[in-house]
Design a protein around this motif. Structure first.
Motif, PDB file in Angstrom:
ATOM      1  N   TRP A 199       0.832  -1.288   0.100  1.00 10.67           N
ATOM      2  CA  TRP A 199       0.054  -0.018  -0.095  1.00 10.67           C
ATOM      3  C   TRP A 199       0.816   1.252   0.079  1.00 10.67           C
ATOM      4  CZ3 TRP A 199      -4.850   0.249  -1.723  1.00 10.67           C
ATOM      5  CH2 TRP A 199      -5.593  -0.877  -1.624  1.00 10.67           C
ATOM      6  N   ALA A 200       1.949   1.418   0.731  1.00 12.03           N
ATOM      7  CA  ALA A 200       2.703   2.367   0.706  1.00 12.03           C
ATOM      8  C   ALA A 200       3.397   2.754  -0.775  1.00 12.03           C
ATOM      9  CB  ALA A 200       3.970   2.292   1.618  1.00 12.03           C
ATOM     10  N   SER A 201       3.866   1.419  -1.404  1.00 10.64           N
ATOM     11  CA  SER A 201       4.129   1.475  -2.766  1.00 10.64           C
ATOM     12  C   SER A 201       3.242   2.257  -3.536  1.00 10.64           C
ATOM     13  CB  SER A 201       4.445   0.119  -3.422  1.00 10.64           C
ATOM     14  OG  SER A 201       5.563  -0.244  -2.687  1.00 10.64           O
ATOM     15  N   ARG A 202       2.066   1.918  -3.359  1.00 11.25           N
ATOM     16  CA  ARG A 202       0.919   2.454  -4.145  1.00 11.25           C
ATOM     17  C   ARG A 202       0.764   3.824  -4.059  1.00 11.25           C
ATOM     18  NH1 ARG A 202      -3.430  -2.567  -3.729  1.00 11.25           N
ATOM     19  NH2 ARG A 202      -2.558  -3.911  -5.208  1.00 11.25           N
ATOM     20  N   LEU A 203       0.943   4.213  -2.729  1.00 11.21           N
ATOM     21  CA  LEU A 203       0.720   5.724  -2.222  1.00 11.21           C
ATOM     22  C   LEU A 203       1.954   6.439  -3.133  1.00 11.21           C
ATOM     23  CD1 LEU A 203      -1.121   7.634  -0.793  1.00 11.21           C
ATOM     24  CD2 LEU A 203       0.288   7.029   1.182  1.00 11.21           C
ATOM     25  N   ALA A 204       3.125   5.815  -2.960  1.00 10.80           N
ATOM     26  CA  ALA A 204       4.173   6.514  -3.630  1.00 10.80           C
ATOM     27  C   ALA A 204       3.983   6.583  -4.944  1.00 10.80           C
ATOM     28  CB  ALA A 204       5.519   5.701  -3.263  1.00 10.80           C
ATOM     29  N   LEU A 205       3.394   5.827  -6.001  1.00 15.90           N
ATOM     30  CA  LEU A 205       2.934   5.904  -7.037  1.00 15.90           C
ATOM     31  C   LEU A 205       1.908   7.046  -7.406  1.00 15.90           C
ATOM     32  CD1 LEU A 205       3.868   5.023 -10.066  1.00 15.90           C
ATOM     33  CD2 LEU A 205       2.020   3.219  -9.833  1.00 15.90           C
ATOM     34  N   VAL A 206       1.075   6.966  -6.745  1.00 16.46           N
ATOM     35  CA  VAL A 206       0.147   8.237  -6.716  1.00 16.46           C
ATOM     36  C   VAL A 206       0.897   9.601  -6.547  1.00 16.46           C
ATOM     37  CG1 VAL A 206      -1.713   9.384  -5.507  1.00 16.46           C
ATOM     38  CG2 VAL A 206      -1.842   6.813  -6.115  1.00 16.46           C
ATOM     39  N   GLY A 207       1.916   9.381  -5.712  1.00 14.99           N
ATOM     40  CA  GLY A 207       2.641  10.654  -5.340  1.00 14.99           C
ATOM     41  C   GLY A 207       3.394  11.421  -6.578  1.00 14.99           C
TER      42      GLY A 207
END
Length: 165
Positions: A102-110
């Motif tokens: 989930w943190a990886s997904r959030l980083a991609l959104v960033g």
């Protein structure tokens, strides 16, 4: 080909799922550190623009682009800092692999938000600097370049060199 043992979760590495999650978390944190520095500099610069004498002379369109850019910069910061706060809030609950996912997904959104922020900032700066009808084309060309560097090239490498098992 034999059955993989408990420490052989992938053909190229001999690590447990926990070790893999720890490694991936460390890699993600390092990536976020690198990108966050640039985002902080850009966002800090954007916050100061409104206090310059030149800001009062902006057209309503340029003001709208500026406000959009600041909001995108804030959203980018939120997503990237969110990767760390995500980990902090779920640490110790034996959810490391889920946290990394989930943190990886959030980083991609960033990263996507950063693309939008940089696009908006370029549009504003070049509109003011050039007063030229070529500005949207220049910005589109740069966005295309970012898309190639940030998304297309990694996707091509992944497709090209991933095993076809």
């Amino acid at each position: 080909m034999g059955v993989l043992g408990p420490r052989e979760t992938s053909p190229g590495r001999h690590e447990t799922p926990e070790e893999r999650s720890d490694r991936r978390w460390t890699e993600l944190l390092q990536e976020v550190r690198v990108i966050q520095t640039g985002v902080q500099i850009l966002f800090g610069f954007l916050l100061t623009v409104v206090f310059t004498p030149r800001f009062a002379t902006l057209t309503p369109t340029d003001r709208a682009i500026y406000v959009t850019t600041v909001l995108l910069g804030a959203a980018t910061t939120g997503a990237l800092v969110g990767t760390v706060t995500f980990h902090r809030l779920v640490a110790g609950h034996r959810l490391k692999s889920e946290t990394v996912l989930w943190a990886s997904r959030l980083a991609l959104v960033g990263i996507v938000l950063l693309l939008a922020t940089v696009t908006s900032a370029l549009l504003l700066i070049l509109r003011i600097a050039l007063h030229d009808s070529a500005v949207p084309w220049i910005v589109a060309g740069l966005v295309g370049w970012f898309m190639i560097c940030w998304f297309a090239l990694p996707a091509w490498i992944l497709y090209r060199y991933s095993s076809k098992d």
